[in-house]
Design a protein around this motif. Structure first.
Motif, PDB file in Angstrom:
ATOM      1  N   UNK A 119    -105.922 -33.821  40.240  1.00 14.91           N
ATOM      2  CA  UNK A 119    -105.717 -34.050  38.812  1.00 14.91           C
ATOM      3  C   UNK A 119    -104.923 -35.318  38.544  1.00 14.91           C
ATOM      4  N   UNK A 120    -105.317 -36.031  37.491  1.00 16.64           N
ATOM      5  CA  UNK A 120    -104.567 -37.174  37.017  1.00 16.64           C
ATOM      6  C   UNK A 120    -103.858 -36.860  35.718  1.00 16.64           C
ATOM      7  N   UNK A 121    -103.375 -37.908  35.049  1.00 13.29           N
ATOM      8  CA  UNK A 121    -102.658 -37.741  33.790  1.00 13.29           C
ATOM      9  C   UNK A 121    -103.565 -37.933  32.583  1.00 13.29           C
ATOM     10  N   UNK A 122    -104.837 -38.158  32.805  1.00 15.86           N
ATOM     11  CA  UNK A 122    -105.783 -38.386  31.721  1.00 15.86           C
ATOM     12  C   UNK A 122    -106.724 -39.507  32.115  1.00 15.86           C
ATOM     13  N   UNK A 123    -107.986 -39.410  31.664  1.00 16.08           N
ATOM     14  CA  UNK A 123    -108.972 -40.407  32.055  1.00 16.08           C
ATOM     15  C   UNK A 123    -108.614 -41.803  31.568  1.00 16.08           C
ATOM     16  N   UNK A 124    -107.816 -41.913  30.513  1.00 19.29           N
ATOM     17  CA  UNK A 124    -107.374 -43.218  30.032  1.00 19.29           C
ATOM     18  C   UNK A 124    -106.111 -43.706  30.730  1.00 19.29           C
ATOM     19  N   UNK A 125    -105.486 -42.835  31.505  1.00 24.74           N
ATOM     20  CA  UNK A 125    -104.197 -43.165  32.114  1.00 24.74           C
ATOM     21  C   UNK A 125    -104.283 -43.339  33.630  1.00 24.74           C
ATOM     22  N   UNK A 126    -105.073 -42.525  34.291  1.00 22.85           N
ATOM     23  CA  UNK A 126    -105.158 -42.549  35.751  1.00 22.85           C
ATOM     24  C   UNK A 126    -106.523 -43.071  36.170  1.00 22.85           C
ATOM     25  N   UNK A 127    -106.537 -44.129  36.940  1.00 19.62           N
ATOM     26  CA  UNK A 127    -107.778 -44.775  37.372  1.00 19.62           C
ATOM     27  C   UNK A 127    -107.788 -44.869  38.892  1.00 19.62           C
ATOM     28  N   UNK A 128    -108.896 -44.470  39.489  1.00 19.48           N
ATOM     29  CA  UNK A 128    -109.115 -44.623  40.923  1.00 19.48           C
ATOM     30  C   UNK A 128    -110.264 -45.610  41.106  1.00 19.48           C
ATOM     31  N   UNK A 129    -110.058 -46.618  41.942  1.00 16.95           N
ATOM     32  CA  UNK A 129    -111.083 -47.636  42.120  1.00 16.95           C
ATOM     33  C   UNK A 129    -111.172 -48.044  43.583  1.00 16.95           C
ATOM     34  N   UNK A 130    -112.183 -48.814  43.904  1.00 14.02           N
ATOM     35  CA  UNK A 130    -112.426 -49.287  45.264  1.00 14.02           C
ATOM     36  C   UNK A 130    -111.782 -50.657  45.478  1.00 14.02           C
ATOM     37  N   UNK A 131    -111.600 -51.064  46.718  1.00 10.02           N
ATOM     38  CA  UNK A 131    -111.017 -52.385  46.975  1.00 10.02           C
ATOM     39  C   UNK A 131    -111.953 -53.502  46.511  1.00 10.02           C
ATOM     40  N   UNK A 132    -111.403 -54.686  46.394  1.00 13.25           N
ATOM     41  CA  UNK A 132    -112.214 -55.833  46.008  1.00 13.25           C
ATOM     42  C   UNK A 132    -113.188 -56.225  47.112  1.00 13.25           C
ATOM     43  N   UNK A 133    -112.762 -56.119  48.370  1.00  6.56           N
ATOM     44  CA  UNK A 133    -113.636 -56.489  49.472  1.00  6.56           C
ATOM     45  C   UNK A 133    -114.549 -55.304  49.819  1.00  6.56           C
ATOM     46  N   UNK A 134    -115.787 -55.568  50.285  1.00  4.67           N
ATOM     47  CA  UNK A 134    -116.710 -54.470  50.633  1.00  4.67           C
ATOM     48  C   UNK A 134    -116.117 -53.557  51.700  1.00  4.67           C
ATOM     49  N   UNK A 135    -116.279 -52.260  51.513  1.00  4.28           N
ATOM     50  CA  UNK A 135    -115.751 -51.279  52.441  1.00  4.28           C
ATOM     51  C   UNK A 135    -116.683 -51.111  53.635  1.00  4.28           C
ATOM     52  N   UNK A 136    -116.138 -50.955  54.841  1.00  2.00           N
ATOM     53  CA  UNK A 136    -116.998 -50.697  56.004  1.00  2.00           C
ATOM     54  C   UNK A 136    -117.654 -49.331  55.891  1.00  2.00           C
ATOM     55  N   UNK A 137    -118.817 -49.193  56.500  1.00  2.00           N
ATOM     56  CA  UNK A 137    -119.560 -47.944  56.431  1.00  2.00           C
ATOM     57  C   UNK A 137    -120.405 -47.816  57.684  1.00  2.00           C
ATOM     58  N   UNK A 138    -120.590 -46.583  58.158  1.00  2.00           N
ATOM     59  CA  UNK A 138    -121.474 -46.352  59.299  1.00  2.00           C
ATOM     60  C   UNK A 138    -122.898 -46.730  58.916  1.00  2.00           C
ATOM     61  N   UNK A 139    -123.569 -47.448  59.802  1.00  2.00           N
ATOM     62  CA  UNK A 139    -124.897 -47.949  59.463  1.00  2.00           C
ATOM     63  C   UNK A 139    -126.023 -47.266  60.214  1.00  2.00           C
ATOM     64  N   UNK A 140    -125.747 -46.637  61.341  1.00  2.00           N
ATOM     65  CA  UNK A 140    -126.797 -46.043  62.148  1.00  2.00           C
ATOM     66  C   UNK A 140    -126.873 -44.547  61.875  1.00  2.00           C
ATOM     67  N   UNK A 141    -127.834 -44.144  61.028  1.00  4.26           N
ATOM     68  CA  UNK A 141    -128.047 -42.724  60.710  1.00  4.26           C
ATOM     69  C   UNK A 141    -126.716 -42.023  60.446  1.00  4.26           C
ATOM     70  N   UNK A 142    -125.982 -42.545  59.481  1.00  2.64           N
ATOM     71  CA  UNK A 142    -124.633 -42.073  59.179  1.00  2.64           C
ATOM     72  C   UNK A 142    -124.591 -40.595  58.845  1.00  2.64           C
TER      73      UNK A 142
END
Length: 392
Positions: free
Chosen positions: A95-118
């Motif tokens: 839970x956050x404090x409200x959709x206008x108050x608490x924001x979760x976001x991704x980093x600016x640089x691309x995130x690593x991810x498994x590429x072979x049949x993840x």
């Protein structure tokens, strides 16, 4: 009778005083996650760091899982930056404090991810899936927070194997597969349960006008393919989305391969999306009600609500689609093949702003009732369907 000398008495008093002063520090509970995660009872407060909050969020979920059912991970007002989080066996609240108050976001640089049949192995820090949050074998309630995916390429390419995004390979998909994934415990086949409830949340992506296979292009025109993605083999549980918004994400919801489960989608706003899709709801029910679905006309498959066969036909299921407003090229399309004991009722759905087919019942449908929609806005290709008439 012995007496205590003055010096001894002073020493005793001093030791007592020192132990009293030291007791709060000695009694302070350990913080296995560091000072930015603070525990109060069974609530784990995570403070934003203005940097990468992944380790703090992951540790908070791990500790809350150990605390047992009913624990809570709380976010204060602010912005949290995170890479992929894996939530396993958690039965509690996020839970956050409200959709206008608490924001979760991704980093600016691309995130690593498994590429072979993840998908053939469970997600982990060493094998990150292309999902921002993966809730496995959990019963989680998420509320009062916004998830905002930024950037044309949230991930490193994840569809082309080890050579992905090299000069010798074809361009790879860099889109986030889902903001929130809900599934069973992929490491334990017998653990098929998984439930999630989303209330007062915002799931928001961004347009990416460059389309795959252009370098850096998006497969569907957005940086995120799905807002909420629930998938099992099969998955058993309950999925709810209410009083929430999904914006600029291709598939607002993608739900497939559920058994003995329930899906409730009520009072939500879907805007600038490609629609929502549901498939293989065996022994399950779907209640899709009081939603506004605004589908962008420039999508590859612009269908507001699509009920289809994913790998199997529809059995022992109940479909209720009621009092929704649809806007876009197609309102509702049911191409699922009905087998035994399928109940299907659509009533009072507004398709006035649909430019093409309002409601399409495909050849595999049988016994559907469509009420409150003008018959000329309904295409019936099925068997024993009823268009119009009094509502039961």
């Amino acid at each position: 009778m012995s007496t205590i000398r003055p010096t001894t008495a002073v020493a005793v008093v001093t030791l007592v005083a020192l132990s009293t002063l030291a007791s709060p520090a000695l009694a302070r509970p350990p913080r296995p996650c560091g000072d930015d995660v603070r525990r109060q009872g069974r609530t784990f407060w995570v403070m934003p760091t203005n940097a990468d909050d992944t380790d703090n969020l992951q540790c908070a979920f791990d500790q809350a899982t150990l605390a047992g059912p009913g624990a809570m991970v709380r976010l204060v007002a602010g912005t949290y930056v995170t890479r992929q989080i894996v939530i396993l066996g958690f039965h509690g609240v996020f839970r956050g404090e409200g959709a206008d108050e608490t924001v979760v976001t991704n980093p600016e640089e691309p995130m690593p991810v498994a590429t072979t049949e993840w998908f053939l192995a469970p997600p982990s820090a060493n094998r990150p899936w292309p999902m921002l949050f993966s809730a496995l074998h959990s019963a989680i309630t998420v509320s009062d927070v916004s998830f905002r995916i930024r950037g044309a390429a949230p991930l490193q390419g994840w569809t082309g194997g080890p050579a992905c995004d090299t000069a010798e390979s074809v361009p790879c998909v860099n889109d986030l597969a889902a903001v929130f994934f809900v599934g069973p415990d992929w490491s334990r086949p017998e653990r098929t349960e998984g439930s999630a409830s989303f209330r007062r949340v915002v799931l928001e992506g961004e347009r990416n006008e460059a389309l795959w296979p252009e370098p850096g292009g998006s497969y569907f025109g957005y940086n995120t393919i799905s807002g909420i993605y629930a998938f099992g083999n099969p998955l058993r549980g309950t999925l709810r989305l209410s009083s929430s918004s999904v914006r600029s994400i291709y598939d607002a919801m993608q739900v497939a391969v559920l058994a003995d489960s329930g899906v409730s989608v009520r009072r939500n706003l879907f805007e600038d999306v490609g629609g929502a899709s549901f498939g293989d709801l065996s022994g399950s029910w779907l209640d899709f009600a009081h939603n506004e679905m605004r589908v962008s006309p420039d999508q590859r498959a612009p269908i507001g609500l699509w009920l289809h066969d994913y790998v199997d036909s529809l059995r022992s299921a109940s479909l209720l689609v009621r009092q929704n407003v649809f806007e876009g090229p197609i309102g509702v399309q049911i191409t699922a093949t009905f087998e035994s004991e399928v109940s299907c009722l659509l009533y009072d759905n507004d398709v006035e702003q649909v430019t093409g087919v309002g409601i399409r019942l495909g050849p595999g449908t049988r016994g559907c009732r469509v009420l409150g929609t003008p018959p000329d806005r309904v295409v019936d290709e099925g068997k024993d369907n009823v268009i119009g008439g009094p509502r039961r």
